[in-house]
Design an enzyme around this catalytic site. Structure first.
Site, PDB file in Angstrom:
ATOM      1  N   CYS A   2       0.794  -1.273   0.153  1.00 13.48           N
ATOM      2  CA  CYS A   2       0.039  -0.059  -0.152  1.00 13.48           C
ATOM      3  C   CYS A   2       0.763   1.465  -0.040  1.00 13.48           C
ATOM      4  CB  CYS A   2      -0.688  -0.040   1.153  1.00 13.48           C
ATOM      5  SG  CYS A   2      -1.646  -1.648   1.576  1.00 13.48           S
ATOM      6  N   ARG A  27       2.640   0.421  -5.706  1.00  8.00           N
ATOM      7  CA  ARG A  27       2.861  -0.254  -4.636  1.00  8.00           C
ATOM      8  C   ARG A  27       1.573  -1.270  -4.276  1.00  8.00           C
ATOM      9  NH1 ARG A  27       7.009   1.881  -1.161  1.00  8.00           N
ATOM     10  NH2 ARG A  27       5.890   0.893   0.505  1.00  8.00           N
ATOM     11  N   TRP A  74      -3.081  -2.412  -1.308  1.00  4.14           N
ATOM     12  CA  TRP A  74      -3.017  -3.829  -1.848  1.00  4.14           C
ATOM     13  C   TRP A  74      -3.657  -4.644  -0.703  1.00  4.14           C
ATOM     14  CZ3 TRP A  74      -0.427  -8.388  -0.250  1.00  4.14           C
ATOM     15  CH2 TRP A  74      -0.151  -9.226  -1.101  1.00  4.14           C
ATOM     16  N   ASN A 100      -0.423   0.745   6.466  1.00  2.00           N
ATOM     17  CA  ASN A 100       0.243  -0.170   5.558  1.00  2.00           C
ATOM     18  C   ASN A 100       0.875  -1.361   6.352  1.00  2.00           C
ATOM     19  OD1 ASN A 100       1.686  -1.484   3.604  1.00  2.00           O
ATOM     20  ND2 ASN A 100       3.249   0.365   2.960  1.00  2.00           N
ATOM     21  N   GLY A 101       0.553  -2.506   6.206  1.00  2.93           N
ATOM     22  CA  GLY A 101       1.071  -3.482   6.939  1.00  2.93           C
ATOM     23  C   GLY A 101      -0.025  -4.522   7.600  1.00  2.93           C
ATOM     24  N   GLU A 483      14.212 -16.754 -14.078  1.00  3.61           N
ATOM     25  CA  GLU A 483      13.890 -15.240 -14.018  1.00  3.61           C
ATOM     26  C   GLU A 483      13.118 -14.716 -15.355  1.00  3.61           C
ATOM     27  OE1 GLU A 483      13.536 -12.872 -12.310  1.00  3.61           O
ATOM     28  OE2 GLU A 483      13.690 -10.864 -13.425  1.00  3.61           O
ATOM     29  N   LYS A 487       9.299 -13.335 -15.108  1.00  2.00           N
ATOM     30  CA  LYS A 487       8.881 -12.345 -16.073  1.00  2.00           C
ATOM     31  C   LYS A 487       7.532 -12.352 -16.874  1.00  2.00           C
ATOM     32  CE  LYS A 487      10.330  -9.747 -14.246  1.00  2.00           C
ATOM     33  NZ  LYS A 487      11.271 -10.011 -13.308  1.00  2.00           N
ATOM     34  N   GLU A 490       4.404 -13.198 -14.590  1.00  2.00           N
ATOM     35  CA  GLU A 490       3.952 -12.224 -13.686  1.00  2.00           C
ATOM     36  C   GLU A 490       3.085 -10.946 -14.627  1.00  2.00           C
ATOM     37  OE1 GLU A 490       6.404 -10.208 -10.954  1.00  2.00           O
ATOM     38  OE2 GLU A 490       8.203 -10.259 -12.633  1.00  2.00           O
ATOM     39  N   HIS A 506      13.573 -35.252 -16.499  1.00  2.00           N
ATOM     40  CA  HIS A 506      13.407 -35.640 -15.162  1.00  2.00           C
ATOM     41  C   HIS A 506      11.927 -35.359 -15.006  1.00  2.00           C
ATOM     42  CE1 HIS A 506      17.102 -37.255 -14.367  1.00  2.00           C
ATOM     43  NE2 HIS A 506      17.861 -36.015 -14.970  1.00  2.00           N
ATOM     44  N   LYS A 605       4.695  -3.573  -5.937  1.00  2.00           N
ATOM     45  CA  LYS A 605       6.027  -3.280  -6.039  1.00  2.00           C
ATOM     46  C   LYS A 605       6.886  -4.055  -4.958  1.00  2.00           C
ATOM     47  CE  LYS A 605       9.753  -2.250  -8.594  1.00  2.00           C
ATOM     48  NZ  LYS A 605      10.220  -3.292  -9.389  1.00  2.00           N
TER      49      LYS A 605
HETATM   50  C1  F6R Z   1       9.507  -9.630  -9.644  1.00  2.00           C
HETATM   51  C2  F6R Z   1       9.758  -8.972  -8.615  1.00  2.00           C
HETATM   52  C3  F6R Z   1       9.706  -9.608  -7.162  1.00  2.00           C
HETATM   53  C4  F6R Z   1      10.870  -9.115  -6.378  1.00  2.00           C
HETATM   54  C5  F6R Z   1      10.604  -9.419  -4.980  1.00  2.00           C
HETATM   55  C6  F6R Z   1      11.678  -8.900  -3.950  1.00  2.00           C
HETATM   56  O1  F6R Z   1       9.450  -8.999 -10.862  1.00  2.00           O
HETATM   57  O2  F6R Z   1       9.842  -7.707  -8.704  1.00  2.00           O
HETATM   58  O3  F6R Z   1       9.775 -11.183  -7.448  1.00  2.00           O
HETATM   59  O4  F6R Z   1      11.988  -9.280  -6.843  1.00  2.00           O
HETATM   60  O5  F6R Z   1       9.232  -9.192  -4.493  1.00  2.00           O
HETATM   61  O6  F6R Z   1      11.707  -7.650  -3.958  1.00  2.00           O
HETATM   62  P1  F6R Z   1      12.795  -7.017  -3.558  1.00  2.00           P
HETATM   63  O7  F6R Z   1      14.079  -7.082  -4.467  1.00  2.00           O
HETATM   64  O8  F6R Z   1      12.374  -5.478  -3.393  1.00  2.00           O
HETATM   65  O9  F6R Z   1      13.124  -7.357  -1.996  1.00  2.00           O
END
Ligand code: F6R
Length: 610
Positions: A2, A27, A74, A100-101, A483, A487, A490, A506, A605
């Site tokens: 949030c 966020r 969020w 937030n939390g 990765e 990408k 998500e 496997h 984020k």
């Molecule tokens: C994927 C993504 C998340 C973050 C994860 C860790 O694209 O952004 O998987 O990598 O939430 O976040 P940080 O790096 O901010 O600790």
């Protein structure tokens, strides 16, 4: 998670708060709300949906008041609807709060309040806190004390901002586990969960510490602990420019951030690489240099994309410094009572520097006596401040929810860290120089790959309707495959999995048929022939192969259906280059499918709840 914005000053607060919320929307974006104090009353407008939905429903110019708070949510407790949106008020409707939390003991507190006759309008833990503060106010008749008393009973995490008609010229903010920043203006103050919301108004900020609260009035502010002990606050300058958090002509933040990588990557090694000596100067690690020299083991902990970077780091550090490395999901590490000694060095990797699990993991590691290092992007973030030493990524603000430039900057910093440690532990100057020279060429290589974006776009067009994707790589490129898959899933919602290529036999091989696109990362390294065999296995089962191969590879076209080219580089640097077409592929597929690239469903984020 949030976003929070609060304002006290002389301007109309509503438009300013809404502008701040838009900058924080990355966020969390399932509902939004604002609350203004004016003419002895309180006015709240909130709505499920994005900030722009709130703006459409309410004419912000008609919302008067020079004190207010806003929130973009969020969801954690309760579905995203109007009632669950913040701000929440106490029973009397005179105290409003944004949060937030997570309040972990909210059910216990709620039960107490229900028994005392209080009622609730939402399913949130946040409303429970608002009502609880209201109840305490009834006896204490002092808002600050009511907030403090409530927070002393609360378990869990919070960044809160409280305003009330009882004292309409004051904002109270407090944090534990969720970041809050005070923006210091001239006769005006802001409070926000992120510097992005205040930079349009001031560059002067104070980062609230854990268990700290702030009392803001138009003529000044005061910080103290939640236990009421005065604290000394340090005013710092925001380290980025306003343009960096705007789209700058790109259709999405994600695309802008992908295209920024030649610059952000260079910023990651500028002033650090000492190419002639084949080493690296990492000023932020000077105080722990001896610890690194004698470390028996390195543990890297992180989540998500940062965890993938950590896996590449494991390969790099073991190869160059010959120190055993373990990589742990922060969420697992924190709860499994890990065996750690004072000879261990724990590295936390995080873009935001606020990820709740990563933060808890470093606290656990510190408690057990390890030296803790941060590799963090956001300057002044909690992880950056709680680690013993660290190296900033210098990738600039990353707004797109899917991490791109932070990932390549993490690899840039990890490569340098491995080189730094390697040179302390026997890596030759000559080998160090060879790596440093090649690292300096990476920005140019990234630019070359970006110039070929149309090749990726064409493949994205051809495969945008697939339901599943497999990503395979070996060695340094196994994490790059993970990765790439992350990408894609998500932002496009296509199911995608990453595997070490040899693991395909496997199990995942059962999935392969003519409808299964398989992305292979196939650089020309010592296991190139092995990966070609894996490609053959997929082709033999009619799978469609998209290979990422280097410019000098003349064989790959014989086995792959499509080839995306990258410049040839040292094997240890190949995951950096491979990740660029993978980011573009995910991006263009998501765009083809009409997905909201910058705000994918259910994601946020910065994950400040565990
Ligand atoms: C994927 C993504 C998340 C973050 C994860 C860790 O694209 O952004 O998987 O990598 O939430 O976040 P940080 O790096 O901010 O600790």
């Amino acid at each position: 998670m949030c976003g929070i914005v609060g304002y006290i000053g002389t301007k109309q607060a509503a438009p300013l708060i809404v502008q701040g919320l838009k900058r924080l929307e990355y966020r969390g974006y399932d509902s939004a709300g604002v609350c203004l104090l004016a003419d002895g009353g309180i006015r709240i407008e909130k709505k499920a949906g994005r900030v722009m939905d709130l703006e459409r429903a309410v004419d912000m110019d008609q919302l008067h008041g020079t004190v207010g708070v806003g929130h973009t949510r969020w969801a954690t407790h309760g579905v995203p609807n109007d009632a669950n949106a913040h701000p929440h008020t106490d029973q009397s409707g005179t105290i409003a709060l944004v949060h937030n939390g997570i309040i972990e003991n909210y059910l216990t507190i709620k039960k107490k309040l229900l028994n005392a006759g209080y009622t609730f309008r939402s399913d949130t833990d946040s409303e429970v806190l608002a009502v609880f503060i209201g109840m305490l106010y009834e006896t204490l008749q002092d808002l600050e004390q009511a907030v403090r008393t409530a927070l002393a009973e609360v378990e869990g995490t919070f960044g809160i901002v409280v305003i009330s008609t009882h004292d309409p010229d004051m904002i109270i903010a407090a944090r534990r586990g969720s970041p809050l920043i005070l923006g210091i203006g001239n006769g005006e103050y802001l409070v926000a969960s992120d510097a992005a919301a205040v930079i349009a108004h001031t560059r002067q900020v104070v980062y609230l510490n854990e268990n700290e609260m702030a009392i803001l009035r138009r003529d000044g502010f005061q910080t103290k602990t939640i236990a009421n002990i005065d604290t000394h606050s340090v005013v710092e300058e925001i380290a980025f420019e306003l343009e960096q958090i705007e789209k700058g002509g790109f259709e999405h933040f994600m695309l802008k951030e992908i295209y920024e990588q030649p610059i952000t990557f260079r910023d990651g090694f500028r002033g650090r690489l000492q190419t002639e000596e084949g080493t690296v100067k990492l000023g932020g690690l000077a105080t722990v240099r001896e610890k690194l020299q004698s470390a028996k083991r390195i543990i890297i902990t992180a989540c998500g994309t940062s965890w993938h970077a950590a896996l590449v780091g494991e390969y790099l550090i073991e190869a160059l410094a010959r120190v055993p490395v373990e990589v742990e999901y922060a969420s697992e590490f924190r709860y499994r009572n890990p065996i750690i000694s004072s000879d261990d060095v724990v590295i936390a990797i995080s873009q935001s520097g606020e990820t709740a699990d990563t933060l808890a993991a470093i606290r656990e590691a510190k408690l057990k006596g390890a030296t803790v290092i941060g590799m963090v992007n956001v300057v002044g973030s909690t992880i950056a401040r709680e680690t013993d030493a660290g190296v900033y990524l210098h990738a600039g603000p990353e707004i797109g929810v899917a991490s791109t430039k932070a990932f390549t900057s993490q690899l840039c910093v990890l490569t340098q860290f491995a080189l730094y440690m390697g040179r302390m532990r026997g890596l030759s100057a000559e080998e160090g120089k060879r790596i440093a020279q090649e690292l300096e060429r990476i920005p140019e290589y990234i630019s070359m790959i970006l110039e070929r974006a149309d090749d990726v776009k064409a493949i994205a067009h051809a495969y945008a309707h697939a339901s599943n994707f497999l990503y395979l790589g070996r060695g340094y490129n196994f994490p790059a495959a993970l990765e790439g898959a992350l990408k894609l899933k998500e932002i496009s919602y296509i199911h995608a999995e990453g595997y070490p290529a040899a693991e395909m036999k496997h199990g995942p091989i059962a999935l392969i048929d003519e409808n299964m696109p398989v992305v292979f990362i196939a650089p020309h390294d010592e296991i190139y022939d092995k990966i070609v065999s894996n490609i053959e296995e997929v082709r033999a089962r009619n799978g469609r192969v998209i290979a990422i191969a280097d410019d000098e590879d003349t064989y790959i076209e014989n086995v792959a259906n499509h080839v995306l080219r990258v410049p040839r580089t040292l094997p240890i640097l190949t995951p950096i280059l491979a990740s660029i077409p993978l980011q573009l592929l995910a991006y263009y597929i998501a765009v083809e499918r009409g997905c909201n690239v910058d705000m994918p469903r259910n994601l946020a984020k910065s994950v400040t709840v565990e």
